[in-house]
Motif scaffolding. Structure first.
Motif, short mmCIF file in Angstrom:
data_model
loop_
_atom_site.label_atom_id
_atom_site.label_comp_id
_atom_site.label_asym_id
_atom_site.label_seq_id
_atom_site.Cartn_x
_atom_site.Cartn_y
_atom_site.Cartn_z
N ILE A 121 -11.30 57.16 12.55
CA ILE A 121 -11.38 56.25 13.70
C ILE A 121 -12.78 56.40 14.29
O ILE A 121 -13.18 57.49 14.72
CB ILE A 121 -10.32 56.57 14.77
CG1 ILE A 121 -8.92 56.53 14.14
CG2 ILE A 121 -10.43 55.59 15.91
CD1 ILE A 121 -8.51 55.18 13.61
N THR A 123 -15.79 55.47 17.03
CA THR A 123 -16.00 55.06 18.43
C THR A 123 -17.48 54.79 18.64
O THR A 123 -18.33 55.65 18.38
CB THR A 123 -15.53 56.15 19.40
OG1 THR A 123 -14.14 56.43 19.17
CG2 THR A 123 -15.70 55.70 20.83
N TYR A 135 -10.08 46.74 24.66
CA TYR A 135 -10.51 48.12 24.44
C TYR A 135 -10.83 48.40 22.98
O TYR A 135 -11.18 49.53 22.63
CB TYR A 135 -9.44 49.11 24.93
CG TYR A 135 -8.07 48.91 24.30
CD1 TYR A 135 -7.75 49.52 23.09
CD2 TYR A 135 -7.13 48.12 24.91
CE1 TYR A 135 -6.51 49.35 22.52
CE2 TYR A 135 -5.88 47.94 24.36
CZ TYR A 135 -5.58 48.56 23.15
OH TYR A 135 -4.33 48.38 22.60
N LEU A 136 -10.71 47.41 22.08
CA LEU A 136 -11.05 47.58 20.68
C LEU A 136 -12.27 46.73 20.35
O LEU A 136 -12.38 45.58 20.78
CB LEU A 136 -9.88 47.17 19.77
CG LEU A 136 -8.65 48.07 19.80
CD1 LEU A 136 -7.57 47.54 18.89
CD2 LEU A 136 -9.02 49.51 19.39
N ASP A 149 -13.59 51.98 20.84
CA ASP A 149 -13.05 52.30 19.53
C ASP A 149 -13.10 51.07 18.62
O ASP A 149 -12.75 49.96 19.03
CB ASP A 149 -11.59 52.77 19.63
CG ASP A 149 -11.48 54.11 20.34
OD1 ASP A 149 -12.49 54.84 20.37
OD2 ASP A 149 -10.39 54.42 20.86
N ARG A 151 -11.88 48.55 15.84
CA ARG A 151 -10.57 48.12 15.34
C ARG A 151 -10.39 48.55 13.87
O ARG A 151 -9.29 48.92 13.46
CB ARG A 151 -10.45 46.60 15.45
CG ARG A 151 -9.05 46.08 15.09
CD ARG A 151 -9.05 44.56 15.09
NE ARG A 151 -9.47 44.02 16.36
CZ ARG A 151 -8.66 43.80 17.39
NH1 ARG A 151 -7.37 44.10 17.28
NH2 ARG A 151 -9.12 43.31 18.52
N THR A 202 -2.23 45.07 20.92
CA THR A 202 -3.17 44.13 21.52
C THR A 202 -3.34 42.95 20.59
O THR A 202 -2.93 43.01 19.41
CB THR A 202 -4.54 44.81 21.76
OG1 THR A 202 -5.42 43.88 22.39
CG2 THR A 202 -5.15 45.26 20.47
N ASN A 226 -4.53 52.03 12.74
CA ASN A 226 -5.22 52.46 13.95
C ASN A 226 -4.19 52.58 15.08
O ASN A 226 -3.57 51.60 15.47
CB ASN A 226 -6.30 51.45 14.32
CG ASN A 226 -7.22 51.96 15.42
OD1 ASN A 226 -6.86 52.82 16.20
ND2 ASN A 226 -8.42 51.41 15.46
N ARG A 228 -4.59 52.89 18.14
CA ARG A 228 -4.92 52.12 19.32
C ARG A 228 -4.57 50.64 19.16
O ARG A 228 -4.51 49.91 20.15
CB ARG A 228 -6.42 52.24 19.63
CG ARG A 228 -6.89 53.66 19.92
CD ARG A 228 -6.29 54.19 21.22
NE ARG A 228 -6.51 53.31 22.36
CZ ARG A 228 -7.62 53.27 23.07
NH1 ARG A 228 -8.64 54.06 22.75
NH2 ARG A 228 -7.74 52.46 24.10
N GLU A 229 -4.35 50.21 17.92
CA GLU A 229 -4.08 48.79 17.66
C GLU A 229 -2.63 48.53 17.27
O GLU A 229 -2.03 47.56 17.72
CB GLU A 229 -4.99 48.28 16.53
CG GLU A 229 -4.76 46.81 16.22
CD GLU A 229 -5.55 46.34 15.01
OE1 GLU A 229 -5.68 45.11 14.82
OE2 GLU A 229 -6.01 47.18 14.24
N GLN A 231 1.45 50.18 15.83
CA GLN A 231 2.41 51.25 15.59
C GLN A 231 3.45 50.72 14.60
O GLN A 231 3.76 49.53 14.58
CB GLN A 231 3.10 51.68 16.89
CG GLN A 231 2.17 52.41 17.86
CD GLN A 231 2.88 52.84 19.12
OE1 GLN A 231 3.87 52.23 19.52
NE2 GLN A 231 2.37 53.87 19.79
#
Length: 554
Positions: A121, A123, A135-136, A149, A151, A202, A226, A228-229, A231
């Protein structure tokens, strides 16, 4: 002489001095280039460069401003217009920097190595701040304009990363548990027999995917995700079995207790499905459901229930008990014991259960009523009625059997009589057929002999005719041959003009090749004169002997 020699040495010394100067410059350049400017980057490393400008104010590039982003800014021709860190890094190998070494700072940076089972990942540490709740950061390494971060995730491999601009984090498996629901990210492996239900955290402007649970699932495989993107919910697909059973009474040795009718007895517990019948008797039953979910049903299952286990506790078990109680209460206890009405109950419960599951995007393969426990007094009464009815039916069947046996005896006698008739008729037909066949055979034999005699007579006539024709043909051939030979001699005589000439030619052909001829002169009255005409006579005789002999025509 001395003056001339001295003047000739000056050009030679000048050339040597020039060569020496050139060699000195080349040697000096090699020392500076290979000893000062040369930098070697080993394998597995990259070199990060920062342009800081000249150390003294009067040197070139002294007035260049510092970059606000920290990265050096280049014009369209690649010239530096703002001081800072170069985005591009030098890879492994030998590199030659400009002679202005003091203009640069450099540092060896190890490559980022991501092993199998890991993802990277990245950043971005420089750039503009994201707005609008984002936020991506979209884009690849070296192409981003914003902080945050990335994507994009990076799978196993080796990456040349400018650590001034990016920070790399290695992730294996991220597991998040919320109650009975477990979600995965990172290096996610979906085994066979399962699918991955994707939840976007997102929106993704590149793919058009929106936030929330997606309708498309991941098939079995390995996916870098990812956290953050997205699950992932790993959902088992296919059919599974759920049985509701009553608890039965047991003896001390663990064996089942049976009542007078030989049926096991039920304990008064909460296990099994219990309900009152239409005639107010307590009924307990067992039920088995074979249910499951398909890949296209998995996203809806996650939306409504969270996981597969919740389906069993919130849908399958309550629906089985509710439907069986509702439908079973419409039947009398006796009806649930009889085959036809029990089959009707089985079908009604299964059909309604299937509809209830399909409304919730769940598939039912089978719904089976396994056993219904009915009170003993109802079963005994019904069993006695069944026994009485069965005895009545047995006597009726016995009477029918006796009548059938009488009919069978009569039928057997009729069969024997008809058998004898058929045998006699068959023998008669066989005898007639044999006589008729013998008569036909005799007639055929006589007709055959007659035809053979006629054929033999015709053959004899044909042979006689053949003999006559053969004799005539032979005689005619001999006649033609004799005429041809006579015609041959006639043509020969005509060719020589006279018979004497032809005889002389025949005589000459008959003489041997080695004959000796002597010419003797003789006068009149001598012996040789008397031989006059001898040659003609001998030639005529020889011609007569040589001519072919022909037989008289018959």
């Amino acid at each position: 002489m001395s003056t001339t020699t001295s003047s000739s040495r000056f050009p030679r010394n000048g050339i040597l001095a020039g060569i020496a100067l050139i060699l000195l410059l080349v040697f000096g350049w090699l020392i500076v280039e290979w000893g000062y400017n040369r930098i070697y980057v080993p394998e597995g490393y990259s070199m990060r460069l920062r342009f800081k400008g000249p150390p003294l104010p009067f040197l070139p590039y002294h007035n260049l401003p510092d970059s606000k982003t920290g990265f050096a800014t280049l014009d369209e021709n690649g010239n530096i217009i703002e001081k800072g860190v170069l985005v591009e890094m030098l890879g492994p190998g030998r590199h030659f920097l400009s002679p202005l070494r003091s203009y640069w700072d450099y540092e060896l940076v190890p490559d980022v190595v991501i092993k199998p089972g890991e993802i990277g990942i990245a950043t971005s540490k420089t750039g503009k701040a994201l707005s609008g709740g984002k936020y991506l950061v979209d884009g690849d390494l070296g192409e981003t304009e914003y902080k945050g971060d990335l994507r994009k995730v990076f799978g196993p491999g080796r990456y040349r990363v400018n650590d001034y601009a990016y920070e790399f984090k290695k992730v294996t498996l991220v597991k998040t548990t919320d109650g009975n629901q477990t979600k995965y990210a990172g290096w996610v492996q979906i085994p066979a027999g399962h699918v991955g239900v994707v939840t976007n955290l997102t929106d993704n402007p590149e793919t058009g995917a929106v936030k929330g649970i997606q309708n498309d699932v991941f098939p079995p495989g390995i996916y870098p995700v990812n956290a953050r993107e997205q699950q992932i919910d790993i959902v088992e697909i296919g059919y599974r079995e759920k049985t509701i059973e009553a608890e039965l009474n047991k003896n001390a040795d663990g064996s089942l207790k049976y009542d007078e009718a030989g049926e096991p007895t039920v304990m008064q517990t909460q296990k099994g499905i219990s309900f009152p019948s239409n005639d107010a008797f307590d009924i307990t039953m067992d039920f088995t459901a074979i249910w499951g979910i398909t890949p296209d049903q998995a996203p809806e299952v996650i939306r409504k229930f969270g996981n597969v286990q919740a389906i069993e506790t919130k849908v399958v078990l309550p629906q089985i008990e509710s439907i069986c109680r509702t439908i079973g209460s419409k039947y009398d206890a006796v009806d649930l014991l009889v085959g036809e009405s029990r089959q009707e109950f089985q079908k009604a419960a299964t059909d309604e259960f299937k509809i209830a599951l399909e409304e919730k995007d769940i598939t039912l393969l089978y719904g089976l009523v396994r056993h219904i426990y009915i009170p003993q007094n109802i079963r005994l009464f019904k069993q006695k009625a069944f026994i009485s009815e069965e005895l009545k039916l047995t006597r009726i069947e016995q009477q029918i059997t006796a009548e059938t046996q009488g009919d069978l005896k009569e039928a057997e006698q009729k069969v024997e009589l008809e058998t004898e008739k058929i045998r006699a008729e068959t023998e008669k037909l066989v005898a007639n057929a044999m006589a008729e066949g013998l008569k036909t055979a005799q007639q055929t034999l006589a007709e055959t002999q007659r035809l053979v005699a006629e054929i033999d007579r015709e053959v004899a006539l044909l042979e006689a005719q053949a003999t006559v024709l053969l004799g005539q043909a032979t005689a005619e051939a001999k006649k033609v041959k004799a005429e041809a030979e006579a015609e041959k001699f006639k043509l020969a005589v005509d060719a020589f003009g006279t018979g004497d000439a032809y005889n002389m030619w025949v005589f000459a052909n008959g003489l041997p090749e080695d004959i000796e001829l002597n010419l003797i002169f003789a006068g009149d009255g001598t012996f040789w004169t008397d031989l006059k005409g001898f040659s003609e006579t001998m030639l005529g005789r020889q011609a007569q002997q040589s001519a072919p002999k022909t037989k008289a025509k018959p």
